[in-house]
Design an enzyme around this catalytic site. Structure first.
Site, PDB file in Angstrom:
ATOM      1  N   GLY A 154     -46.250 105.890 -23.103  1.00  0.00           N
ATOM      2  CA  GLY A 154     -47.051 104.884 -22.427  1.00  0.00           C
ATOM      3  C   GLY A 154     -46.996 104.937 -20.999  1.00  0.00           C
ATOM      4  O   GLY A 154     -46.395 106.063 -20.431  1.00  0.00           O
ATOM      5  N   GLY A 155     -47.524 104.050 -20.336  1.00  0.00           N
ATOM      6  CA  GLY A 155     -47.416 104.037 -18.770  1.00  0.00           C
ATOM      7  C   GLY A 155     -46.062 104.229 -18.309  1.00  0.00           C
ATOM      8  O   GLY A 155     -45.824 104.411 -17.476  1.00  0.00           O
ATOM      9  N   MET A 156     -45.103 103.239 -19.159  1.00  0.00           N
ATOM     10  CA  MET A 156     -43.767 102.935 -18.581  1.00  0.00           C
ATOM     11  C   MET A 156     -42.904 104.018 -18.815  1.00  0.00           C
ATOM     12  O   MET A 156     -42.100 104.344 -18.302  1.00  0.00           O
ATOM     13  CB  MET A 156     -43.450 101.687 -19.160  1.00  0.00           C
ATOM     14  CG  MET A 156     -44.004 100.413 -18.534  1.00  0.00           C
ATOM     15  SD  MET A 156     -42.978  99.041 -19.063  1.00  0.00           S
ATOM     16  CE  MET A 156     -42.942  98.975 -20.736  1.00  0.00           C
ATOM     17  N   GLY A 157     -43.148 104.516 -20.100  1.00  0.00           N
ATOM     18  CA  GLY A 157     -42.247 105.520 -20.490  1.00  0.00           C
ATOM     19  C   GLY A 157     -42.629 106.370 -21.727  1.00  0.00           C
ATOM     20  O   GLY A 157     -43.549 106.287 -22.083  1.00  0.00           O
ATOM     21  N   GLN A 158     -41.518 106.650 -22.593  1.00  0.00           N
ATOM     22  CA  GLN A 158     -41.682 107.535 -23.716  1.00  0.00           C
ATOM     23  C   GLN A 158     -40.691 106.929 -24.894  1.00  0.00           C
ATOM     24  O   GLN A 158     -39.630 106.624 -24.590  1.00  0.00           O
ATOM     25  CB  GLN A 158     -41.388 108.934 -23.377  1.00  0.00           C
ATOM     26  CG  GLN A 158     -41.700 110.047 -24.205  1.00  0.00           C
ATOM     27  CD  GLN A 158     -41.314 111.380 -23.855  1.00  0.00           C
ATOM     28  OE1 GLN A 158     -40.320 111.673 -23.300  1.00  0.00           O
ATOM     29  NE2 GLN A 158     -42.200 112.495 -24.198  1.00  0.00           N
ATOM     30  N   VAL A 159     -41.285 107.062 -26.076  1.00  0.00           N
ATOM     31  CA  VAL A 159     -40.514 107.003 -27.264  1.00  0.00           C
ATOM     32  C   VAL A 159     -40.407 108.383 -27.775  1.00  0.00           C
ATOM     33  O   VAL A 159     -41.310 109.079 -28.272  1.00  0.00           O
ATOM     34  CB  VAL A 159     -41.157 105.960 -28.273  1.00  0.00           C
ATOM     35  CG1 VAL A 159     -40.213 105.655 -29.536  1.00  0.00           C
ATOM     36  CG2 VAL A 159     -41.616 104.871 -27.376  1.00  0.00           C
ATOM     37  N   LYS A 187     -36.443 104.571 -26.782  1.00  0.00           N
ATOM     38  CA  LYS A 187     -37.618 104.264 -25.768  1.00  0.00           C
ATOM     39  C   LYS A 187     -36.956 104.422 -24.483  1.00  0.00           C
ATOM     40  O   LYS A 187     -35.774 103.635 -23.981  1.00  0.00           O
ATOM     41  CB  LYS A 187     -38.100 103.085 -25.913  1.00  0.00           C
ATOM     42  CG  LYS A 187     -39.403 102.468 -25.059  1.00  0.00           C
ATOM     43  CD  LYS A 187     -40.103 101.241 -25.441  1.00  0.00           C
ATOM     44  CE  LYS A 187     -41.125 101.082 -24.798  1.00  0.00           C
ATOM     45  NZ  LYS A 187     -42.102  99.908 -25.185  1.00  0.00           N
ATOM     46  N   ASP A 223     -50.161  91.860 -27.274  1.00  0.00           N
ATOM     47  CA  ASP A 223     -51.018  93.226 -27.367  1.00  0.00           C
ATOM     48  C   ASP A 223     -50.947  93.786 -28.520  1.00  0.00           C
ATOM     49  O   ASP A 223     -50.731  94.954 -29.012  1.00  0.00           O
ATOM     50  CB  ASP A 223     -50.346  94.403 -26.229  1.00  0.00           C
ATOM     51  CG  ASP A 223     -51.236  95.403 -26.076  1.00  0.00           C
ATOM     52  OD1 ASP A 223     -52.240  95.545 -25.934  1.00  0.00           O
ATOM     53  OD2 ASP A 223     -50.614  96.467 -25.531  1.00  0.00           O
TER      54      ASP A 223
END
Lengths: 801, 194
Positions: free
Chosen positions: A41-46, A61, A161
């Site tokens: 996502g915009g914030m980070g990665q999983v 995450k 969301d």
């Protein structure tokens, strides 16, 4: 936006604070073996992370290490806080939150083995995957999601969301609500409580799933999540979001405008009870939406075949429900099995006992599969047609569905798709196959065609067809049967027979609006617009909701020159059936008649939005653009019209005229050759090609074209004049004079006719006659390119006198 | 707004007033000129160019300090989501009304040129209410709501002039520079790309 310097300082402060924060104490992430990415996502990665100490896989995450926006970091922390507060079987538990040695924040949570609901929904729309993912399973999963959301609401958390991408369906039937990164407590409206993170007016979510209040930036509460549940339910049922728009921005704008569809607007065969539930969840007023708990309860009730709180049951529905309960059939898992349920109930009554029940269940399952495939086919075709996909792509879906099994329902659905893509012959073949394979047969193909083209295909079609079948079987010659015979004749192109049959139907029942409408259509084809207008008017007096009747009357009025009346009728067609490109195209044509090319252009554009390959709309667009002197664009439009329908002689001819005006006589000539190959008796095209030939020096060819044009239409003054001129140049002034006399008789003030006749008269030494024509010529066309020559000739005539 | 006095002025008079303003303190002075004024619609007729394809940008006046544009909107037309490169912007309505949607940018990555947008507010721009672009949240979208069914003409004052802007694509999470062009300049249609 945050300035980079300030953000870096803020980040440093956060990191320093984190070192003191026991929740985010440094942790040896080395113990985790990182695996493949699960999402980004915009914030980070999983990513998948294997905990070597415990030997288990988890989802890790992490925030991007170089992200300096403190808002992002705060949101990440918020997700940890929220997830730590939530303990529910449908919410993945948080194992741990921490900061690694590099200062990178992370969350470690349960890894859910399975696939996102978005993927399942995509497969649900694909015929081949229908068996893999059943609708009841998805509805059950959605009920679990709603229960998890209700639980979160109960502890004061709203997700904000919810969407299919954030719902994971597990291997063992579990459903998990993921990504709580945008969640917050719903008592957090005041900006002071969380500055920089949840300011007043901030809205977060995904257009298409977010409610109007969220799209407008207003504070949101639990009803926002319920709206998202309604949107997901709508997508599950129809394959479409309740909010239209190809882009996120357009979906956002549609949401703000309150343009929210209910499932039955998108797919007629949606179960009414689920339609009511989704519509309630999608209410514009947040206070009118059910709670998430009530939403979940209604879904469960539906799956058990019990009444829903969100649905108002009519008397007939109550009776049907009661009968089914008595029959003991548990076939209400889907309302789409209503037909199946009826068939199974009959079987059960006839045989009784368990064997009958098993047989009924088997029949029901088979029929449900068939119906499901048909629904998927139609839904896919809807998408493709709306996107303007080529007919071959749509028909590819038809073939794929038929390969799954040529059941009666699938054949019907396939025929419906063929009708929508104007493959009437193919539709007819499919229906004939249905008739042949599934006795007693549905000979009333014309009726189905009629209903489908009126936008009325669906459940009503079945009712009418069955009524007709019964009437025919009983040998009844009633109005409806006569009407069906008439429609069938119309489908075959025998409009005389259609008119006769419609007349018989009206003798038996003058209140049968469809018969009036059928006869109007027949009379249009038979060249009787007066009769057509009268019949369509009668139809509309009886049934003002018939779009085809409005369309027929508009066509009749256009032919009668009553253009404004036609526009009014087409307004009604568009109001009743706003997805018909033909209606927009017809209205565009009417606006061209009314010399309003700007409005015409708008209608053609709308038609092309609905059907990007619509040849009539492209052709009309070309005409309107040419009127607006936008010739290059007009040329492109005519070219698109020709590509869409290479057999349209008008499009070729229009492009020829334009090419000629744009200084491309060779291109114009080619187009005229194609026009005349398609329509050898096109007098206008012959006249134009004659001009092109004359300009190229081929006077004999030109004369031949004009002669042919005049054989077809003797009222073409320019053609007489041109041929006269050609004959003069070829040394036959007498024949030239005869032609020019005809031209002047037809158009006394035509400058060319006068000038050409003057030349012929000069050649024949009829000096007074020539002088009279030249004087008239310079009088009516003083700036004509030949005016100087005419004046010089006049001067010479005066001097010779 | 009750009690507020509105003054009608022709577009040429507005240009003259703005031209007289000194460079120093121009932004504050221009704001005072714009607010509380209503434009005379007839004075805008030379700049009315509507297109069925897209809204049109029509240059009224431009110097080193400011640029004045008339934007003409058919019902249903909308701009892309864009910003103003940090320049001041005011909008006044000459005809009809418009809707302005503001967005906040999240997770902006200057290198990858990616970001995430969140809608934050919806404001209706009417003839008696000039609007400034929020300098804290300058990313916005303007549209003429189709359901209103009427054309709109808005006058935009930019200080200073700029000929490119950042356009955001929420669907793909990216933003990019876009060259701006005029549909007409000083009341005369110009060639595409100008």
């Amino acid at each position: 936006m945050v300035a980079p310097d300030a953000a870096a300082a803020s980040l440093a402060a956060y990191r320093a604070a984190a070192a003191q924060d026991p929740r985010f104490a440094p942790h040896a992430l080395d113990a985790l073996e990182r695996g493949p990415a699960l999402g980004e996502g915009g914030m980070g990665q999983v990513v998948v992370a294997k905990d070597r100490r415990l030997g288990r896989e988890a989802a890790l995450k992490v925030i991007q290490p170089d992200l300096v926006d403190p808002t992002v970091i705060r949101r990440f922390e918020r997700e940890a806080e929220v997830m730590a507060r939530l303990e529910h079987p449908a919410i993945p538990p948080l194992y741990e939150a921490g900061t690694d040695a590099r200062g990178q924040r992370y969350l470690l949570m349960r890894k859910v083995a399975g696939e996102p609901l978005s993927l399942v929904l995509r497969r649900l729309r694909a015929p081949a995957g229908v068996r893999a993912a059943r609708m009841p399973d998805v509805l059950d999963a959605l009920a679990r999601v709603a229960e998890a959301v209700a639980y979160a609401h109960g502890v004061g958390i709203i997700h904000r969301d919810l969407k299919p991408q954030n719902v994971m369906l597990g291997r063992w039937g579990e459903a998990m609500v993921l990504d709580w990164g945008l969640a917050r407590r719903h008592d957090e409206d005041a900006p002071t409580q969380d500055p920089g993170l949840t300011r007043e007016g901030e809205t977060i979510g995904t257009p298409g799933y977010m409610p109007p209040e969220q799209a407008r930036g207003n504070p949101v509460g639990p009803p926002a999540d319920v709206f998202a549940l309604g949107a997901i339910l709508c997508e599950v049922l129809t394959g479409h979001l309740p909010v239209e728009g190809a882009t996120a921005v357009n979906r956002l704008l549609a949401t703000i405008d309150g343009r929210i569809a209910r499932p039955r607007d998108l797919r007629r065969d949606t179960p009414p009870e689920l339609d009511s539930l989704a519509a309630a969840a999608l209410a514009l007023d947040p206070a009118a939406r059910p709670t998430a708990a009530a939403f979940a309860a209604d879904l469960r009730a539906f799956l058990r075949g019990e009444p829903l709180a969100a649905h108002h049951y009519g008397r007939r529905e109550r009776l049907v429900r009661s009968a089914r309960r008595r029959a003991g059939a548990l076939l209400l898992a889907l309302a789409v099995t209503a037909l199946v349920g009826g068939a199974a109930a009959v079987t059960l009554r006839a045989r009784g006992a368990q064997a009958a029940a098993e047989e009924g269940a088997r029949l029901a399952a088979e029929a449900r599969d068939a119906l499901q495939r048909a629904m998927d086919l139609l839904a896919e075709a809807d998408v493709l047609v709306a996107r303007g996909a080529p007919a071959r792509d749509v028909l590819g879906r038809v073939d794929a569905a038929l390969a799954e099994g040529r059941t009666r329902f699938v054949l019907w659905a396939a025929a419906g798709v063929c009708l929508r893509t104007e493959q009437a012959d193919r539709a007819r073949d499919l229906l004939v196959e249905s008739v042949d394979r599934f006795p007693p047969g549905l000979r009333e193909l014309g009726l189905l065609h009629r209903l489908a083209s009126s936008g009325l295909a669906g459940a009503d079609t079945t009712v009418w067809l069955e009524r007709l079948l019964a009437a025919r079987a009983a040998g009844v010659r009633d109005a409806l049967t006569c009407y069906a015979v008439g429609v069938d004749a119309g489908v075959r192109g025998d409009w005389r027979a259609a008119e006769r049959a419609a007349g018989e139907a009206l003798e038996l029942d003058p209140r049968l609006a469809w018969a009036w409408e059928l006869r109007a259509g027949a009379r249009l084809h038979l060249g009787d617009p007066d009769g057509a207008e009268a019949d369509a008017t009668r139809a509309l007096e009886l049934e003002p909701w018939l779009p085809s009747a409005w369309q027929n009357r508009a066509t009749a009025r256009l032919r009668l020159g009553r253009v404004e009346g036609a526009v009014a009728d087409l307004d009604r067609v568009i109001g009743l059936a706003p997805t018909r490109p033909e209606a927009f195209t017809s209205r565009g044509n009417a606006y061209v008649h009314l010399n309003d090319p700007t409005r015409a252009l708008q209608d053609y554009d709308r038609a092309l939005n609905l059907a990007p390959g619509h040849p009539g709309a492209w052709k009309g667009r070309g005409v309107a653009l040419a009127r607006l002197e936008r010739r290059d664009e007009a040329l492109e439009a005519f070219t698109r019209a020709i590509e869409a329908d290479p057999d349209d002689a008008d499009a070729w001819r229009n492009r020829a005229v334009l090419r000629d005006r744009l200084g491309d006589p060779a291109g114009a000539r080619e187009d005229l050759d194609r026009t005349l190959a398609l329509r050898p008796d096109d007098a206008a095209a012959l006249e134009l090609r004659g001009v092109a030939r004359a300009v190229a020096g081929d006077l004999a060819g030109a004369e031949a074209d004009w002669t042919r044009a005049l054989e077809i239409d003797r009222s073409r003054a320019n053609c007489w004049s041109n041929r006269g001129h050609a004959r003069l140049l070829r040394g036959d002034p007498r024949a030239a004079l005869a032609d020019c006399d005809r031209a002047v008789a037809l158009a006394p003030d035509s400058p060319d006719a006068r000038y050409n006749r003057a030349q012929a008269r000069l050649a024949l030494e009829d000096l007074p006659g020539a002088r009279a024509d030249l004087e008239r010529f310079v009088e009516v066309a003083p700036t004509h390119p030949k005016a100087a020559n005419a004046r010089a000739q006049l001067e010479r005539l005066r001097m010779s006198r | 707004m009750p009690g507020r006095t509105l003054v009608t002025l022709a577009i040429d008079d507005l240009v003259r007033e703005l031209e007289r303003l000194p460079e120093e303190g121009f932004v504050e002075a221009a704001r005072d000129v714009v607010h509380g004024r209503v434009l005379a619609p007839r004075s805008l007729e030379p700049y009315q160019f509507f297109s069925t394809r897209h809204y049109t940008r029509n240059l009224i006046f431009k110097n080193d300090l400011f640029e004045l544009l008339a934007l003409c909107w058919e019902p249903g037309q909308q701009s892309s989501v864009h910003n103003h490169r940090g320049q001041q912007c005011w909008m006044m309505m000459g005809l009809g009304r418009l809707e302005n949607l503001n967005f906040r940018v999240h997770d902006r990555d200057e290198v990858a040129r990616t970001c995430r947008l969140e809608p934050t507010s919806v404001i209706e721009i009417t003839r008696d209410q000039a609007m400034s672009v929020d300098p804290d949240e300058p990313v916005h979208l303007i549209r003429n709501v189709e359901a209103w069914g009427e054309r709109a003409l808005s006058v935009h004052l930019y200080s200073r002039p700029f000929d490119t802007c950042e356009v955001y694509c929420p669907e793909r999470g990216i933003y990019m520079d876009v060259q701006l062009s005029y549909w007409s300049t000083h009341g005369r249609p110009c060639a595409p790309g100008r």
